[in-house]
Design an enzyme around this catalytic site. Structure first.
Site, PDB file in Angstrom:
ATOM      1  N   ASN A 113      -3.211  -6.465   0.346  1.00  0.00           N
ATOM      2  CA  ASN A 113      -3.463  -7.748  -0.332  1.00  0.00           C
ATOM      3  C   ASN A 113      -4.948  -8.077  -0.457  1.00  0.00           C
ATOM      4  O   ASN A 113      -5.360  -9.238  -0.286  1.00  0.00           O
ATOM      5  CB  ASN A 113      -2.746  -8.894   0.398  1.00  0.00           C
ATOM      6  CG  ASN A 113      -1.257  -8.706   0.459  1.00  0.00           C
ATOM      7  OD1 ASN A 113      -0.704  -8.412   1.516  1.00  0.00           O
ATOM      8  ND2 ASN A 113      -0.585  -8.843  -0.673  1.00  0.00           N
ATOM      9  N   LYS A 201       5.455   1.493   3.390  1.00  0.00           N
ATOM     10  CA  LYS A 201       4.343   1.939   2.550  1.00  0.00           C
ATOM     11  C   LYS A 201       3.159   2.371   3.405  1.00  0.00           C
ATOM     12  O   LYS A 201       2.499   3.380   3.128  1.00  0.00           O
ATOM     13  CB  LYS A 201       3.912   0.833   1.597  1.00  0.00           C
ATOM     14  CG  LYS A 201       2.989   1.337   0.484  1.00  0.00           C
ATOM     15  CD  LYS A 201       2.173   0.238  -0.151  1.00  0.00           C
ATOM     16  CE  LYS A 201       0.950  -0.073   0.684  1.00  0.00           C
ATOM     17  NZ  LYS A 201       0.003  -0.999  -0.002  1.00  0.00           N
ATOM     18  N   HIS A 221       0.856  -0.354  -8.006  1.00  0.00           N
ATOM     19  CA  HIS A 221       0.480   0.368  -9.219  1.00  0.00           C
ATOM     20  C   HIS A 221       1.470   1.502  -9.503  1.00  0.00           C
ATOM     21  O   HIS A 221       1.944   1.667 -10.633  1.00  0.00           O
ATOM     22  CB  HIS A 221      -0.936   0.938  -9.084  1.00  0.00           C
ATOM     23  CG  HIS A 221      -1.983  -0.095  -8.819  1.00  0.00           C
ATOM     24  ND1 HIS A 221      -2.375  -1.017  -9.759  1.00  0.00           N
ATOM     25  CD2 HIS A 221      -2.708  -0.352  -7.704  1.00  0.00           C
ATOM     26  CE1 HIS A 221      -3.309  -1.798  -9.247  1.00  0.00           C
ATOM     27  NE2 HIS A 221      -3.533  -1.420  -8.003  1.00  0.00           N
TER      28      HIS A 221
END
Length: 304
Positions: A113, A201, A221
């Site tokens: 973030n 992730k 992305h």
């Protein structure tokens, strides 16, 4: 008597079902067995197209260097032309430069973030304020928060780092994750997922970048682009996309393709998350090598 036996049978350990840890992702899962994209040919084509457009991103170059897992440069033809003593010295130097697993994990946590520039500043600030991970563990949270505040979410990230270090020290008696290099992929996933605040992730990033394993992390992305070009079904969430793409993408293409998709997602206006707002302004929509891939999917409206 029959009632007693039945009760004992119902309460036997064999009848209990073990709760699954939602953070543990088995590499054997196949969420979309009938979705046959991407093909190996598609993966290679997209890799080559993005490589021609961007070159290989310098920010990921050090991980590509260690892609063989041995710390030896992939340029074997050059290595074979120099003396063995110099080869050994080069390998030792490269191993010294390699980011530790713990450094890589914390670096990944700090990258969440925020921008790449801010996360790099936060990590450099943390290392400058606390030379060792033992210093970080011993420090009060407010001092760690001050060190990493330039990366955003300082309170949350500090808590995650402190929990990680405390859990690791309690488990291993030292602050080092190098033992993960000797484990199988699913064992590594189980180990890292056991630490509070470490999600799938983050685990996948450590696997691919720091442990040089054949894994394919799915960030925002990668998720946005692979869904838009039809590599994963529209119904896929990020967890299922991760499982599917890891099954379909050839191992030898995973590192390059992942790094290039991340870079392209940041740089290409057409593939950015704001593109739907921009497509009404054709003058700012540049040529994109993935345009034909968009057109071949159910998302063909993106090619108008």
């Amino acid at each position: 008597m029959q009632k007693t036996n039945k009760r004992k049978h119902d309460n036997s350990p064999n009848k209990k079902t073990k709760k699954k840890n939602p953070k543990e992702i088995s590499s054997f899962n196949e969420p979309f067995p009938n979705h046959l994209r991407p093909t190996p040919e598609e993966c290679e084509l997209v890799r080559d197209s993005l490589l021609s457009l961007h070159g290989f991103p310098q920010e990921f170059a050090k991980y590509r260097k260690f892609g063989s897992g041995s710390g030896i440069s992939s340029n074997t033809s050059r290595v074979n032309q120099i003396p063995k003593s110099e080869q050994l010295e080069e390998v030792e130097n490269e191993l010294e430069q390699r980011e530790s697993v713990l450094d890589g994990l914390v670096n990944t946590l700090l990258s969440q973030n925020t921008t790449d520039a801010n996360s790099r500043r936060a990590f450099a600030s943390l290392k400058a304020a606390f030379p060792t991970w033992e210093d970080v563990l011993a420090a009060e949270s407010k001092y760690i928060e001050d060190a990493i505040k330039c990366g955003g979410l300082a309170v949350t990230k500090t808590s995650c780092i402190k929990n990680l270090l405390a859990g690791l020290f309690e488990k291993k008696g030292k602050l080092c994750l190098e033992y993960l290099r000797d484990l199988a992929v699913d064992e590594i996933k189980s180990e890292l997922s056991g630490f509070k605040g470490i999600g799938p992730k983050t685990v996948a990033c450590v696997l691919m970048f720091n442990l040089q394993r054949d894994d394919f992390p799915v960030d925002t992305h990668v998720f946005r682009i692979t869904k838009a070009i039809g590599w994963v079904p529209d119904s896929a969430d990020r967890g299922k996309a991760y499982l599917h793409l890891n099954k379909r993408i050839p191992n030898e293409l995973k590192l390059d393709l992942n790094c290039l998709l991340i870079t392209h997602g940041k740089l290409c206006q057409r593939c950015s998350k704001k593109w739907n707002d921009q497509r009404s302004e054709p003058n700012i929509t540049p040529s994109c090598p993935l345009a034909s891939h968009y057109c071949s999917t159910s998302n063909s409206k993106k090619c108008t």
